[in-house]
Design an enzyme around this catalytic site. Structure first.
Site, PDB file in Angstrom:
ATOM      1  N   ASP A 136       6.690  -4.587 -10.501  1.00 33.80           N
ATOM      2  CA  ASP A 136       6.103  -3.540 -11.169  1.00 33.80           C
ATOM      3  C   ASP A 136       6.678  -2.199 -10.642  1.00 33.80           C
ATOM      4  O   ASP A 136       7.719  -2.244 -10.015  1.00 33.80           O
ATOM      5  CB  ASP A 136       4.511  -3.596 -10.522  1.00 33.80           C
ATOM      6  CG  ASP A 136       4.431  -3.813  -9.187  1.00 33.80           C
ATOM      7  OD1 ASP A 136       4.627  -2.576  -8.400  1.00 33.80           O
ATOM      8  OD2 ASP A 136       4.423  -4.781  -8.472  1.00 33.80           O
TER       9      ASP A 136
ATOM     10  N   ASP B  88       4.880   0.008  -8.564  1.00 37.05           N
ATOM     11  CA  ASP B  88       3.698   0.531  -7.464  1.00 37.05           C
ATOM     12  C   ASP B  88       2.972   1.587  -8.439  1.00 37.05           C
ATOM     13  O   ASP B  88       2.447   1.154  -9.238  1.00 37.05           O
ATOM     14  CB  ASP B  88       4.665   1.041  -6.301  1.00 37.05           C
ATOM     15  CG  ASP B  88       3.679   1.064  -5.124  1.00 37.05           C
ATOM     16  OD1 ASP B  88       3.173   0.184  -4.806  1.00 37.05           O
ATOM     17  OD2 ASP B  88       3.884   2.173  -4.267  1.00 37.05           O
TER      18      ASP B  88
END
Length: 247
Positions: free
Chosen positions: A209, A211
């Site tokens: 991802d 964040d």
């Protein structure tokens, strides 16, 4: 050589471990996160530890890192390879990319991060930590990642946060300014303790991802982390199996 793998998911497949077995280890610091799966990969004796327990029931702060590392030493392991999911703090580190970590920033606050709660008279245990990840293990991982034509980054600084919550946008932006490339909740305490025990340690971080520093997409969720990690875990397994087989 006897190698410990810290991580869990995927490595307990019987087709990966030859002559599989299981062993429990007691330590002066309590019980490790899980029993150890034992066996061989590419002719090398290995033990596998599930960092958060086999059912992933142990939150990051509650992982008994001292028991885990002490048990690994007690089992006679000479090297450690760790796997971890991480969030990317850099545009160029995409979802599914691997990062062969070379530095960490420890932003944890509530964990036991040393075996030396007191010094014996005349013995000051200040462990060097300038280059915390073992250079030789990293070279082998990088070589195999290139041979397998994986999407990988040969260096990267991880900031380890306390968790279990994810970062605020302000924190995520701050970590980028500090020079961190990825973020997770596990590696720093393990790496510190491995260095105190003088066991060579290297870690493969799998980016799942961004964040929450990017404003053009949704911030990280646990569901998204699991989705991307499970989709790419075979890549991590391929790299570790290939690296161990070449040791």
């Amino acid at each position: 050589m006897k190698l410990a793998i810290i991580g869990g998911s995927g490595f307990e497949d019987p087709s990966i471990l030859k002559n599989p077995g299981e062993i429990e280890v007691e330590t002066p610091f309590g019980r490790p996160s899980s029993s150890f799966k034992t066996g061989k990969i590419g002719g090398v004796e290995v033990v596998l530890l599930s960092r958060h327990g086999r059912d992933h029931s142990i939150p990051p702060t509650q992982v008994n890192n001292r028991a885990n590392l002490w048990a690994i030493q007690k089992l006679g392991c000479t090297h450690i390879l760790a796997t971890t999911a991480c969030g990317s703090l850099r545009e160029e580190i995409g979802r599914g990319d691997l990062v062969i970590l070379d530095q960490f920033i420890d932003f944890t606050r509530h964990r036991e991060i040393t075996f030396h709660n007191e010094f014996e008279k005349g013995v000051l245990n200040h462990t060097p930590m300038a280059d915390p990840f073992n250079a030789e293990l990293r070279r082998k991982l990088i070589k195999k990642a290139a041979e397998l034509k994986l999407n990988y980054h040969p260096t990267g600084t991880v900031v380890t946060i306390e968790g279990p919550r994810f970062s605020t946008r302000a924190e995520s932006k701050m970590f980028r300014l500090w020079g961190a490339d990825v973020i997770n909740m596990s590696v720093a305490p393990e790496c510190i303790l491995a260095n105190e025990l003088q066991i060579p340690y290297a870690a493969i971080a799998l980016s799942t991802d961004y964040d929450c520093w990017k404003t053009d997409e949704e911030p990280v969720t646990w569901e998204e982390v699991l989705k991307v990690f499970n989709h790419n875990v075979e890549t991590v397994i391929r790299l570790i199996v290939a690296t161990i087989s070449a040791l």
